[in-house]
Write a protein that holds these residues in place. Structure first.
Motif, PDB file in Angstrom:
ATOM      1  N   SER A 254       4.388  64.662 -21.679  1.00  0.00           N
ATOM      2  CA  SER A 254       4.914  65.482 -20.589  1.00  0.00           C
ATOM      3  C   SER A 254       4.148  65.259 -19.291  1.00  0.00           C
ATOM      4  CB  SER A 254       4.866  66.964 -20.985  1.00  0.00           C
ATOM      5  OG  SER A 254       3.519  67.388 -21.162  1.00  0.00           O
ATOM      6  N   ALA A 257       4.174  60.319 -19.276  1.00  0.00           N
ATOM      7  CA  ALA A 257       5.311  59.466 -19.634  1.00  0.00           C
ATOM      8  C   ALA A 257       5.978  58.861 -18.406  1.00  0.00           C
ATOM      9  CB  ALA A 257       6.322  60.246 -20.465  1.00  0.00           C
ATOM     10  N   GLU A 258       6.281  59.685 -17.429  1.00  0.00           N
ATOM     11  CA  GLU A 258       7.021  59.185 -16.263  1.00  0.00           C
ATOM     12  C   GLU A 258       6.205  58.203 -15.427  1.00  0.00           C
ATOM     13  OE1 GLU A 258       9.621  60.907 -12.483  1.00  0.00           O
ATOM     14  OE2 GLU A 258       8.718  62.274 -13.964  1.00  0.00           O
ATOM     15  N   PRO A 259       4.937  58.503 -15.063  1.00  0.00           N
ATOM     16  CA  PRO A 259       4.182  57.531 -14.270  1.00  0.00           C
ATOM     17  C   PRO A 259       3.820  56.254 -15.016  1.00  0.00           C
ATOM     18  CG  PRO A 259       2.802  59.390 -14.871  1.00  0.00           C
ATOM     19  CD  PRO A 259       4.199  59.767 -15.234  1.00  0.00           C
ATOM     20  N   CYS A 260       3.688  56.334 -16.327  1.00  0.00           N
ATOM     21  CA  CYS A 260       3.291  55.150 -17.114  1.00  0.00           C
ATOM     22  C   CYS A 260       4.481  54.393 -17.689  1.00  0.00           C
ATOM     23  CB  CYS A 260       2.356  55.570 -18.250  1.00  0.00           C
ATOM     24  SG  CYS A 260       0.771  56.225 -17.696  1.00  0.00           S
ATOM     25  N   GLY A 261       5.679  54.927 -17.548  1.00  0.00           N
ATOM     26  CA  GLY A 261       6.859  54.234 -18.049  1.00  0.00           C
ATOM     27  C   GLY A 261       7.029  54.297 -19.548  1.00  0.00           C
ATOM     28  N   GLY A 266      14.270  62.590 -24.435  1.00  0.00           N
ATOM     29  CA  GLY A 266      15.162  63.191 -23.452  1.00  0.00           C
ATOM     30  C   GLY A 266      15.873  64.404 -24.013  1.00  0.00           C
ATOM     31  N   TYR A 386      12.312  67.313 -25.899  1.00  0.00           N
ATOM     32  CA  TYR A 386      12.611  66.461 -24.740  1.00  0.00           C
ATOM     33  C   TYR A 386      11.524  65.410 -24.492  1.00  0.00           C
ATOM     34  CZ  TYR A 386      13.855  65.214 -19.922  1.00  0.00           C
ATOM     35  OH  TYR A 386      14.198  64.526 -18.792  1.00  0.00           O
ATOM     36  N   PHE A 387      10.242  65.793 -24.541  1.00  0.00           N
ATOM     37  CA  PHE A 387       9.158  64.893 -24.165  1.00  0.00           C
ATOM     38  C   PHE A 387       8.575  64.099 -25.348  1.00  0.00           C
ATOM     39  CE2 PHE A 387       8.948  67.814 -20.511  1.00  0.00           C
ATOM     40  CZ  PHE A 387       8.971  66.878 -19.485  1.00  0.00           C
TER      41      PHE A 387
END
Length: 695
Positions: A254, A257-261, A266, A386-387
């Motif tokens: 959470s 995940a987004e900055p590291c790809g 979901g 989700y995460f």
């Protein structure tokens, strides 16, 4: 086991006998056999077992929910389909099934086979719909096997073939998860092995953060697994290692995940699936026809792997599982799963181990409460999924599949080569293991199981058509005739060949027995110790068909022509009856009605030989007396006045064929008309200097 204790039914299920006692009616017995829940649920001891089953249900339900997400990814369908597959199937199995520890839900092996079949059917949504149809077909086929009592079909898949198939399938499962675990973007070039061998540049696209996260997940699961042996509390905690991994990894993902790809699951829908019959349109029926062959093989593997696991734990616990009920239970479970839009389900071996270690008392804890836990998570906790990183699911599958490998079974088969008996069988099983393994690894899971089935059938035909033939020798310390390969202290009597075919005698293998006996006779003649008698031990002969019976009659006639006696020992059951009916008047009286042992046959032959020697001595004495030889002994003679009579034994080693004499043909014992010669090989016969003299 309290949960297995049968419970008396209601009075309506019983009829009164003439002596006033109650006996369960036939319909009542049939219903209780069909629905075992009518036995164990009324007899359930709630106070003793409920909390134990509740703890087992919470554990198994949490583990199954985590595994089902990973298995759905392996099936190449929507991830929520995994938990959907674990709602109704456990409940239906609890009604029909007979294994207490069985935990029904998604499984790695069946998921791999399903994913292989669904791979070419469009996008994820189309594959999910095709998966429901595929599950329906699997359920119908397993249920049909139960209705028509076809459980015996799985016996044609030998243990070596199944072991090789499962081991290769486990490797395929692990290899299929390596690529997403490395964060390599989806592409059409193939799996990790294809990338390494033909498209190495694809490795440049791997995500370092995903690789590090996957390694961390792997280390966490291995650590939790190693803590199991330290204490009871850690052992209980280790059972939830998959659940703990999902929680911890979701918390970390959470934030990073987004900055590291790092790919995450979901959003997933909450609540329960809509019940829907999968076959709605003509396109659905066409799709069902395309999926039917694969569904048949998955149905076979589902029952075989599930029944093997159930039988293993049932024997350990001391009760029996019923194959027909297992078929009905698995069939009903998959039919219910299809209505929920799920994927095929099976009995999970790893979850059975958890249930057994916790001490589950009934299917209330192994299945009913498991379905309740999965339903609770779907209803209230779906937003928290989700995460969850997808690579965590990949690592769960990899470690779960690693426990399925059975290389130790191949090593055990190879170690049996050192035994002195039936080495051909052990080596053949070892080769079958590798054939099934390589077929599956190279051609894929479906073709691999087909190859394993074909190899198993060929093996059955080969072993029956060419059974081992054991040569027997006399063990003086035991007083019995035993295999010369098994015992070094056995000895063979000169001129007597004692053999034991290891299997039934029928049209497919009788020729092999004849060839083997001829080879032994030729070898004995070449060694200067010709065979004078053959004792055929029927101890391992299960049945004799008419073709083999006719061949034995012809073989005995041929041996009579060569002055070789043939006796049968240890005949029982059908072989004794059919041999006594056909050969009873040719073989010694009583040798089949009260079956002789090999030693009794040998003693009979020795007595016959002694009688013939005495007869020859009497005839020689008679000739000398007729010639006036004063050296002739008088002991064998009986003097009656002026007439001398010779006492001749009445026993005969080789019965005379009365039909031949009635037709004017010379008997095999006659010196005229027959040119008796020892059996020889065709090469020796064809290379003789004077072939005309041998005619």
């Amino acid at each position: 086991m309290a949960s297995l204790t049968p419970m008396l039914g209601t009075r309506q299920d019983y009829v009164r006998l003439s002596d006033g006692k109650l006996s369960e009616s036939a319909p009542g017995r049939d219903i209780r056999k069909l629905l075992p829940i009518l036995d164990w649920l009324p007899a359930y001891h709630w106070r003793e077992n409920f909390f134990k089953d509740l703890a087992a249900g919470l554990t198994l339900g949490s583990v199954l929910f985590a595994q089902s997400l990973a298995h759905a990814a392996l099936c190449k369908v929507s991830l929520i389909t995994g938990p959907y597959s674990c709602l109704a199937p456990p409940l239906l199995y609890a009604v029909f099934g007979t294994c207490v520890q069985a935990s029904v839900g998604t499984g790695g092996l069946v998921s791999l086979l399903t994913g292989e079949q669904l791979a070419g059917f469009g996008d994820e949504e189309q594959r999910t719909h095709a998966g429901a149809i595929f599950t329906l077909l699997v359920g119908l086929m397993i249920g049909a096997m139960g209705v028509f009592q076809l459980a015996f079909l799985v016996r044609f898949l030998s243990k070596p073939a199944l072991s090789g198939f499962i081991t290769a399938s486990a490797l395929l499962i692990m290899l299929s998860q390596v690529k997403p675990a490395l964060g390599i973007p989806k592409s059409d070039v193939g799996g990790i092995m294809t990338i390494l061998l033909t498209h190495p540049k694809e490795m440049d696209d791997l995500n370092p953060a995903t690789v590090v996260f996957s390694c961390g997940c792997f280390a966490f699961l291995q650590l939790m697994k190693s803590l199991k042996s330290l204490s009871r509390a850690l052992k209980i905690l280790s059972e939830f290692k998959e659940v703990l991994l999902l929680i911890i990894s979701a918390l970390l993902a959470s934030r990073i995940a987004e900055p590291c790809g790092i790919a995450i699951i979901g959003s997933v829908p909450s609540g329960f699936p809509d019940l829907r019959w999968p076959l709605q349109t003509s396109d659905d029926f066409q799709l069902a026809r395309e999926l039917a062959p694969g569904a048949a093989m998955v149905a076979l593997v589902t029952f075989l792997s599930s029944f093997a696991a159930a039988k293993k734990f049932a024997l350990k616990a001391g009760y029996q599982v019923v194959a027909i009920n297992e078929l009905l239970g698995l069939g009903a479970a998959n039919l219910a799963g299809a209505l929920c839009g799920g994927v095929p389900t099976q009995i999970g071996l790893s979850r059975m181990g958890i249930a057994s270690s916790i001490g589950v008392a009934s299917q209330l804890g192994a299945n009913v409460m498991v379905a309740a836990v999965v339903a609770f998570i779907l209803l209230l906790l779906s937003p928290y999924i989700y995460f969850v990183p997808r690579c965590a699911l990949n690592i769960i599958i990899i470690l779960g599949a690693s426990s399925l490998t059975e290389f130790n079974h191949a090593y055990w088969l190879w170690s049996l080569r050192s035994t002195k008996t039936r080495q051909r069988t052990y080596i053949m099983d070892f080769l079958v293991w590798w054939v099934a393994f390589l077929f599956t690894l190279i051609l894929g899971a479906l073709k691999g199981i087909l190859g394993a089935v074909v190899v198993s059938l060929v093996l059955i035909v080969y072993q029956v058509a060419d059974p081992p033939i054991t040569r027997l020798g006399f063990c003086e310390c035991r007083g019995r005739w035993l295999s010369v390969k098994e015992r070094e202290d056995t000895a063979q009597r000169p001129g007597i060949l004692a053999v034991r075919p290891e299997g039934p005698l029928f049209y497919a293998n009788m020729e092999r027995l004849e060839e083997w006996l001829n080879e032994m006779e030729i070898s004995a003649n070449a060694a200067g110790t010709p065979v004078k008698a053959i004792v055929l031990s029927a101890a391992a002969v299960g049945f004799v068909d008419t073709s083999a019976l006719e061949a034995l009659v012809v073989l005995m006639d041929a041996y009579q022509k060569r002055h070789i006696a043939l006796l049968v020992a240890h005949a029982s059951g059908q072989p004794r009856q059919i041999l006594n009916h056909t050969l009873g008047d040719v073989l010694p009286a009583g040798s089949l009605t009260t079956p002789w042992t090999v030693e009794e046959c040998v003693q009979y032959l020795l007595a016959q030989q002694k009688a013939e020697f005495e007869q020859a001595a009497l005839l020689e004495t008679h000739v000398k007396l007729q010639a006036g030889d004063p050296s002739a002994p008088l002991s064998p003679l009986v003097m009656r006045g002026s007439q001398t009579q010779v006492r001749v034994p009445s026993m005969q080693s080789f019965p005379v064929d009365s039909d031949r004499e009635s037709e004017g043909m010379p008997s095999p014992r006659s010196d005229s008309g027959w040119h008796i010669r020892p059996l020889q090989s065709s090469v020796q016969f064809a290379s003789g200097a004077d072939l005309a003299s041998q005619k």
